[in-house]
Design a protein around this motif. Structure first.
Motif, mmCIF file in Angstrom:
data_model
loop_
_atom_site.group_PDB
_atom_site.id
_atom_site.type_symbol
_atom_site.label_atom_id
_atom_site.label_comp_id
_atom_site.label_asym_id
_atom_site.label_seq_id
_atom_site.Cartn_x
_atom_site.Cartn_y
_atom_site.Cartn_z
ATOM 1 N N ILE A 174 0.825 -1.210 0.000
ATOM 2 C CA ILE A 174 0.000 0.000 0.000
ATOM 3 C C ILE A 174 0.861 1.263 0.000
ATOM 4 N N VAL A 175 1.854 1.296 0.897
ATOM 5 C CA VAL A 175 2.713 2.484 1.002
ATOM 6 C C VAL A 175 3.567 2.646 -0.248
ATOM 7 N N GLY A 176 4.128 1.529 -0.754
ATOM 8 C CA GLY A 176 4.978 1.600 -1.944
ATOM 9 C C GLY A 176 4.239 2.108 -3.162
ATOM 10 N N VAL A 177 3.042 1.566 -3.409
ATOM 11 C CA VAL A 177 2.238 2.011 -4.560
ATOM 12 C C VAL A 177 1.807 3.458 -4.378
ATOM 13 N N GLY A 178 1.387 3.799 -3.164
ATOM 14 C CA GLY A 178 0.958 5.170 -2.896
ATOM 15 C C GLY A 178 2.073 6.182 -3.129
ATOM 16 N N LEU A 179 3.274 5.885 -2.606
ATOM 17 C CA LEU A 179 4.404 6.796 -2.801
ATOM 18 C C LEU A 179 4.794 6.885 -4.274
ATOM 19 N N ALA A 180 4.738 5.757 -4.976
ATOM 20 C CA ALA A 180 5.089 5.761 -6.402
ATOM 21 C C ALA A 180 4.131 6.642 -7.198
ATOM 22 N N ILE A 181 2.848 6.556 -6.884
ATOM 23 C CA ILE A 181 1.850 7.389 -7.578
ATOM 24 C C ILE A 181 2.084 8.867 -7.285
#
Length: 301
Positions: free
Chosen positions: A85-92
């Motif tokens: 969740i955090v990885g995808v959110g930060l990437a976006i």
């Protein structure tokens, strides 16, 4: 022979890697016999008495097997979900930054914790949680009207602490991988969506996430394949090997280490390591099968 001679430089480059693989991964497998023996140093490994499954029986008759298995699985499940969740959110979020300088700066800051040694991280955590001089007890808790807490003697806080440290340290690496996948998306998709009046959230939900879903699924399955393995430094160094925290910080890796060096029970430590390797082996094969099947159905490769 002509083919071998043609690619001889590549074969020569393979030799160090193959040697490392044999020495580090295959030769130690002869030590699996220790899990089935009552080790006597005077007799040696091969001369020690064979006890069959007694070491496994002793391990699973104690509460330790349940505790270390529960902790290992639950922590890794939490790490997989939260890092995703955090990885995808930060990437976006990083993908929305238009300034190249700012984007690279934020990427560097986010990936930096991943490059820090876990020993150094343990002292950073200690500077926050120390009973006498920690930032939490001296600054944060007094502002909230709460008395000092003996963090290294209170097991109930450590599932949150360890999860926070893991996410802080590991989410940046996952973020960079997801960001690379997002950058590879054709901009025409977003242009068409903008012309159709799609909001930014709709673009993320309908374009970004579906198109990086193959990467998400593949990384998640690979992580599940190693769900029985833990970051030794995280569970041993960060809690400072505090005995009061074993109920919530003891995992299979730390249990094997302590059983070998502190208790001196070589047979039970080997049994615990064999148990971990066997289950991990099955999970790796299962996840590999699922990844291959997924890739074949979706024509990723």
């Amino acid at each position: 022979m002509k083919r071998i001679w043609k690619y001889s430089p590549l074969y020569l480059m393979m030799i160090p890697g193959i040697a490392y693989l044999l020495i580090n991964n295959y030769l130690p497998m002869f030590g699996l016999v220790i899990a089935f023996k009552d080790i006597n140093f005077a007799k040696g490994i091969w001369g020690s008495d064979w006890v069959g499954l007694q070491n496994f029986k002793f391990l699973f008759q104690t509460s330790d097997a349940y505790v270390i298995t529960r902790n290992t699985i639950l922590y890794n499940l939490a790490f997989i979900v939260i890092n995703l969740i955090v990885g995808v959110g930060l990437a976006i979020l990083l993908n929305e930054i238009k300034s190249k300088f700012a984007s690279r700066l934020y990427q560097t800051v986010i990936i930096l914790p991943f490059l820090i040694s876990m020993v150094l991280v343990s002292y950073l955590v200690y500077s926050l949680l120390s009973m006498e001089s920690g930032f939490m007890n001296k600054t944060i808790l007094p502002l909230l009207g709460v008395g000092p807490v003996s963090w290294y003697n209170e097991p109930k806080y450590w599932p949150i602490i360890l999860t926070a440290v893991e996410v802080w340290k590991g989410a940046g690496y996952a973020c960079i991988i997801y960001l690379a996948a997002i950058i590879g998306i054709d901009p025409e998709y977003y242009e068409a969506a903008t012309l159709d009046g799609a909001s930014k959230w709709q673009q993320i939900r309908k374009i970004t996430i579906p198109l990086i879903m193959p990467v998400i699924i593949m990384l998640t399955l690979l992580a599940i394949g190693r769900i029985f393995y833990s970051d030794f430094g995280l569970f041993y160094q960060v809690p400072m090997n505090s005995g009061a925290l074993f109920s919530t910080t003891n995992v299979i890796d730390t249990y094997v280490f302590r059983g070998l060096l502190q208790l001196g029970n070589i047979g039970m430590s080997a049994a615990a390591g064999f148990y971990q390797s066997l289950v991990g082996f099955v999970l790796v094969l299962a996840s590999n099968y699922i990844v291959r099947k997924f890739n074949k159905e979706n024509a990723l490769f």
